[in-house]
Write a protein that holds these residues in place. Structure first.
Motif, PDB file in Angstrom:
ATOM      1  N   VAL A  11      43.712  46.980  35.579  1.00  0.00           N
ATOM      2  CA  VAL A  11      42.964  46.062  36.435  1.00  0.00           C
ATOM      3  C   VAL A  11      41.792  46.741  37.144  1.00  0.00           C
ATOM      4  O   VAL A  11      41.973  47.718  37.881  1.00  0.00           O
ATOM      5  N   GLY A  12      40.608  46.188  36.931  1.00  0.00           N
ATOM      6  CA  GLY A  12      39.411  46.594  37.663  1.00  0.00           C
ATOM      7  C   GLY A  12      38.997  45.455  38.579  1.00  0.00           C
ATOM      8  O   GLY A  12      38.728  44.341  38.110  1.00  0.00           O
ATOM      9  N   THR A  13      38.948  45.720  39.867  1.00  0.00           N
ATOM     10  CA  THR A  13      38.697  44.613  40.796  1.00  0.00           C
ATOM     11  C   THR A  13      38.082  45.104  42.098  1.00  0.00           C
ATOM     12  O   THR A  13      38.270  46.260  42.483  1.00  0.00           O
ATOM     13  N   MET A  14      37.378  44.210  42.756  1.00  0.00           N
ATOM     14  CA  MET A  14      36.821  44.508  44.068  1.00  0.00           C
ATOM     15  C   MET A  14      37.498  43.612  45.100  1.00  0.00           C
ATOM     16  O   MET A  14      37.883  44.066  46.154  1.00  0.00           O
ATOM     17  N   THR A  15      37.658  42.355  44.788  1.00  0.00           N
ATOM     18  CA  THR A  15      38.213  41.406  45.766  1.00  0.00           C
ATOM     19  C   THR A  15      39.487  40.734  45.230  1.00  0.00           C
ATOM     20  O   THR A  15      39.821  39.625  45.628  1.00  0.00           O
ATOM     21  N   ASN A  16      40.142  41.416  44.306  1.00  0.00           N
ATOM     22  CA  ASN A  16      41.517  41.102  43.875  1.00  0.00           C
ATOM     23  C   ASN A  16      41.714  39.936  42.893  1.00  0.00           C
ATOM     24  O   ASN A  16      42.846  39.686  42.474  1.00  0.00           O
ATOM     25  N   SER A  60      36.612  42.697  36.696  1.00  0.00           N
ATOM     26  CA  SER A  60      35.461  41.928  37.151  1.00  0.00           C
ATOM     27  C   SER A  60      34.191  42.752  36.970  1.00  0.00           C
ATOM     28  O   SER A  60      34.204  43.824  36.345  1.00  0.00           O
ATOM     29  N   THR A  61      33.097  42.223  37.498  1.00  0.00           N
ATOM     30  CA  THR A  61      31.768  42.831  37.347  1.00  0.00           C
ATOM     31  C   THR A  61      31.112  42.917  38.717  1.00  0.00           C
ATOM     32  O   THR A  61      31.187  41.960  39.487  1.00  0.00           O
ATOM     33  N   TYR A  62      30.499  44.055  39.007  1.00  0.00           N
ATOM     34  CA  TYR A  62      29.820  44.196  40.311  1.00  0.00           C
ATOM     35  C   TYR A  62      28.466  44.865  40.145  1.00  0.00           C
ATOM     36  O   TYR A  62      28.102  45.274  39.024  1.00  0.00           O
ATOM     37  N   GLY A  63      27.759  44.979  41.269  1.00  0.00           N
ATOM     38  CA  GLY A  63      26.433  45.590  41.220  1.00  0.00           C
ATOM     39  C   GLY A  63      25.566  44.787  40.266  1.00  0.00           C
ATOM     40  O   GLY A  63      25.652  43.568  40.197  1.00  0.00           O
ATOM     41  N   ALA A  64      24.770  45.475  39.493  1.00  0.00           N
ATOM     42  CA  ALA A  64      23.950  44.790  38.495  1.00  0.00           C
ATOM     43  C   ALA A  64      24.628  44.943  37.135  1.00  0.00           C
ATOM     44  O   ALA A  64      24.207  45.718  36.297  1.00  0.00           O
ATOM     45  N   GLY A  65      25.714  44.217  36.958  1.00  0.00           N
ATOM     46  CA  GLY A  65      26.403  44.273  35.670  1.00  0.00           C
ATOM     47  C   GLY A  65      27.250  45.507  35.485  1.00  0.00           C
ATOM     48  O   GLY A  65      27.510  45.944  34.356  1.00  0.00           O
ATOM     49  N   LEU A  95      35.845  39.129  34.092  1.00  0.00           N
ATOM     50  CA  LEU A  95      35.540  38.154  35.140  1.00  0.00           C
ATOM     51  C   LEU A  95      34.105  38.344  35.607  1.00  0.00           C
ATOM     52  O   LEU A  95      33.605  39.474  35.699  1.00  0.00           O
ATOM     53  N   GLY A  96      33.450  37.229  35.896  1.00  0.00           N
ATOM     54  CA  GLY A  96      32.076  37.289  36.374  1.00  0.00           C
ATOM     55  C   GLY A  96      31.660  35.948  36.943  1.00  0.00           C
ATOM     56  O   GLY A  96      32.493  35.056  37.118  1.00  0.00           O
ATOM     57  N   ASP A  97      30.369  35.839  37.221  1.00  0.00           N
ATOM     58  CA  ASP A  97      29.832  34.602  37.790  1.00  0.00           C
ATOM     59  C   ASP A  97      28.513  34.286  37.105  1.00  0.00           C
ATOM     60  O   ASP A  97      27.506  34.975  37.328  1.00  0.00           O
ATOM     61  N   THR A 100      25.434  33.053  39.652  1.00  0.00           N
ATOM     62  CA  THR A 100      24.718  34.022  40.484  1.00  0.00           C
ATOM     63  C   THR A 100      24.213  35.222  39.681  1.00  0.00           C
ATOM     64  O   THR A 100      23.283  35.907  40.103  1.00  0.00           O
ATOM     65  N   HIS A 101      24.836  35.500  38.542  1.00  0.00           N
ATOM     66  CA  HIS A 101      24.469  36.688  37.745  1.00  0.00           C
ATOM     67  C   HIS A 101      24.341  36.347  36.267  1.00  0.00           C
ATOM     68  O   HIS A 101      25.044  36.933  35.425  1.00  0.00           O
ATOM     69  N   PRO A 102      23.437  35.423  35.932  1.00  0.00           N
ATOM     70  CA  PRO A 102      23.355  35.001  34.526  1.00  0.00           C
ATOM     71  C   PRO A 102      22.969  36.130  33.564  1.00  0.00           C
ATOM     72  O   PRO A 102      23.416  36.150  32.429  1.00  0.00           O
ATOM     73  N   THR A 104      23.706  39.319  33.767  1.00  0.00           N
ATOM     74  CA  THR A 104      24.721  40.370  33.602  1.00  0.00           C
ATOM     75  C   THR A 104      26.125  39.768  33.594  1.00  0.00           C
ATOM     76  O   THR A 104      27.092  40.428  33.975  1.00  0.00           O
ATOM     77  N   PHE A 105      26.206  38.521  33.132  1.00  0.00           N
ATOM     78  CA  PHE A 105      27.461  37.786  33.194  1.00  0.00           C
ATOM     79  C   PHE A 105      28.589  38.552  32.471  1.00  0.00           C
ATOM     80  O   PHE A 105      28.482  38.837  31.277  1.00  0.00           O
ATOM     81  N   CYS A 106      29.625  38.878  33.231  1.00  0.00           N
ATOM     82  CA  CYS A 106      30.837  39.528  32.697  1.00  0.00           C
ATOM     83  C   CYS A 106      30.599  40.907  32.094  1.00  0.00           C
ATOM     84  O   CYS A 106      31.417  41.398  31.294  1.00  0.00           O
ATOM     85  N   ASP A 131      34.809  32.601  34.408  1.00  0.00           N
ATOM     86  CA  ASP A 131      33.569  32.374  35.150  1.00  0.00           C
ATOM     87  C   ASP A 131      33.886  31.772  36.526  1.00  0.00           C
ATOM     88  O   ASP A 131      34.424  30.666  36.620  1.00  0.00           O
ATOM     89  N   ALA A 132      33.531  32.526  37.583  1.00  0.00           N
ATOM     90  CA  ALA A 132      33.786  32.036  38.943  1.00  0.00           C
ATOM     91  C   ALA A 132      33.055  30.718  39.203  1.00  0.00           C
ATOM     92  O   ALA A 132      33.463  29.933  40.069  1.00  0.00           O
ATOM     93  N   ALA A 133      31.992  30.457  38.442  1.00  0.00           N
ATOM     94  CA  ALA A 133      31.204  29.234  38.654  1.00  0.00           C
ATOM     95  C   ALA A 133      31.814  28.025  37.939  1.00  0.00           C
ATOM     96  O   ALA A 133      31.353  26.895  38.120  1.00  0.00           O
TER      97      ALA A 133
HETATM   98  C1  LIG Z   1      28.024  42.002  45.038  1.00  0.00           C
HETATM   99  C2  LIG Z   1      28.500  41.268  43.817  1.00  0.00           C
HETATM  100  C3  LIG Z   1      27.940  41.564  42.593  1.00  0.00           C
HETATM  101  C4  LIG Z   1      28.348  40.882  41.428  1.00  0.00           C
HETATM  102  N1  LIG Z   1      27.743  41.160  40.230  1.00  0.00           N
HETATM  103  C5  LIG Z   1      28.093  40.442  39.141  1.00  0.00           C
HETATM  104  C6  LIG Z   1      27.434  40.668  37.890  1.00  0.00           C
HETATM  105  O1  LIG Z   1      26.550  41.517  37.745  1.00  0.00           O
HETATM  106  N2  LIG Z   1      27.819  39.907  36.816  1.00  0.00           N
HETATM  107  C7  LIG Z   1      28.798  38.944  36.903  1.00  0.00           C
HETATM  108  O2  LIG Z   1      29.099  38.292  35.914  1.00  0.00           O
HETATM  109  N3  LIG Z   1      29.445  38.717  38.084  1.00  0.00           N
HETATM  110  C8  LIG Z   1      29.112  39.434  39.191  1.00  0.00           C
HETATM  111  N4  LIG Z   1      29.769  39.201  40.382  1.00  0.00           N
HETATM  112  C9  LIG Z   1      30.841  38.185  40.433  1.00  0.00           C
HETATM  113  C10 LIG Z   1      32.257  38.757  40.351  1.00  0.00           C
HETATM  114  O3  LIG Z   1      32.441  39.585  39.206  1.00  0.00           O
HETATM  115  C11 LIG Z   1      33.241  37.582  40.295  1.00  0.00           C
HETATM  116  O4  LIG Z   1      33.172  36.878  41.521  1.00  0.00           O
HETATM  117  C12 LIG Z   1      34.671  38.000  40.020  1.00  0.00           C
HETATM  118  O5  LIG Z   1      35.488  36.849  39.878  1.00  0.00           O
HETATM  119  C13 LIG Z   1      35.242  38.860  41.137  1.00  0.00           C
HETATM  120  O6  LIG Z   1      36.510  39.344  40.724  1.00  0.00           O
HETATM  121  P1  LIG Z   1      37.349  40.369  41.638  1.00  0.00           P
HETATM  122  O7  LIG Z   1      37.779  39.597  42.854  1.00  0.00           O
HETATM  123  O8  LIG Z   1      38.518  40.743  40.786  1.00  0.00           O
HETATM  124  O9  LIG Z   1      36.504  41.546  41.966  1.00  0.00           O
HETATM  125  C14 LIG Z   1      29.357  39.873  41.536  1.00  0.00           C
HETATM  126  C15 LIG Z   1      29.912  39.591  42.785  1.00  0.00           C
HETATM  127  C16 LIG Z   1      29.504  40.267  43.921  1.00  0.00           C
HETATM  128  C17 LIG Z   1      30.131  39.906  45.253  1.00  0.00           C
END
Ligand SMILES: Cc1cc2nc3c(=O)[nH]c(=O)nc-3n(C[C@H](O)[C@H](O)[C@H](O)COP(=O)(O)O)c2cc1C
Length: 160
Positions: A11-16, A60-65, A95-97, A100-102, A104-106, A131-133
């Protein structure tokens, strides 16, 4: 090759969210395989792939992809300590969104997929994107996908 008896979910996660998905799979899919272990990626390295489990990367995905913070050590070690992973069969829940991040989605999950494939590991099935969206419940769509994926993976190994 005998069918694996263990599913190891990394599991890779920031917010669980990814962790909740993995835990839901652990409970929901218990009837499909002898054992399921959920392990956070924190501090892991490429040696986690030394075993004979079936692997599921759930990240999940954070930063810029990028991959989330707790996944960096494992992701980086796939590049810095490369070795042939031809025995590894794996799946990916990314996981991605998309809203908000088209661009770098996932990408977090896709990055792991690319690096594992480079090392000779074999993905079973397609990468599954959550997709969170989309307004769906991550645990529900993740477990539904995983039941089908697990059946496919176990069937493939039994035939191999
Ligand atoms: C600061 C930030 C950056 C993110 N960057 C991306 C991204 O580059 N690509 C993407 O698809 N989602 C991005 N996301 C969305 C998360 O990956 C998505 O909400 C995911 O469900 C979070 O899962 P987690 O709670 O396991 O970390 C970002 C979210 C945050 C808050």
């Amino acid at each position: 090759m005998p069918a694996p008896t263990k599913l190891l979910i990394l599991v890779g996660t920031m917010t669980n969210t990814a962790e909740y998905v993995a835990q839901a799979i652990e409970m929901d899919c218990a009837d499909l395989i002898e054992s399921i272990e959920v392990r956070m990626m924190n501090g892991l390295d490429i040696s986690v792939f030394d075993g004979d489990a079936l692997y599921l990367l759930c990240t999940s995905t954070y930063g810029a992809g990028d991959v989330p913070d707790n996944a960096h050590a494992l992701y980086d070690s796939l590049g810095s300590q490369p070795k042939f992973l031809g025995h590894v069969r794996y799946g990916v829940i990314a996981l991605g969104d998309s809203s908000t991040h088209p661009q770098t989605f996932c990408n977090g999950g896709l990055r792991f997929d690319e690096r594992l494939a480079d090392l000779g590991a074999v993905r079973v099935g397609e990468v599954f994107r959550i997709d969170a969206a989309a307004g769906t419940e991550p645990e529900a769509v993740g477990t539904a996908w995983c039941r089908d994926w697990l059946a496919l993976a176990l069937q493939a190994e039994a035939k191999a």
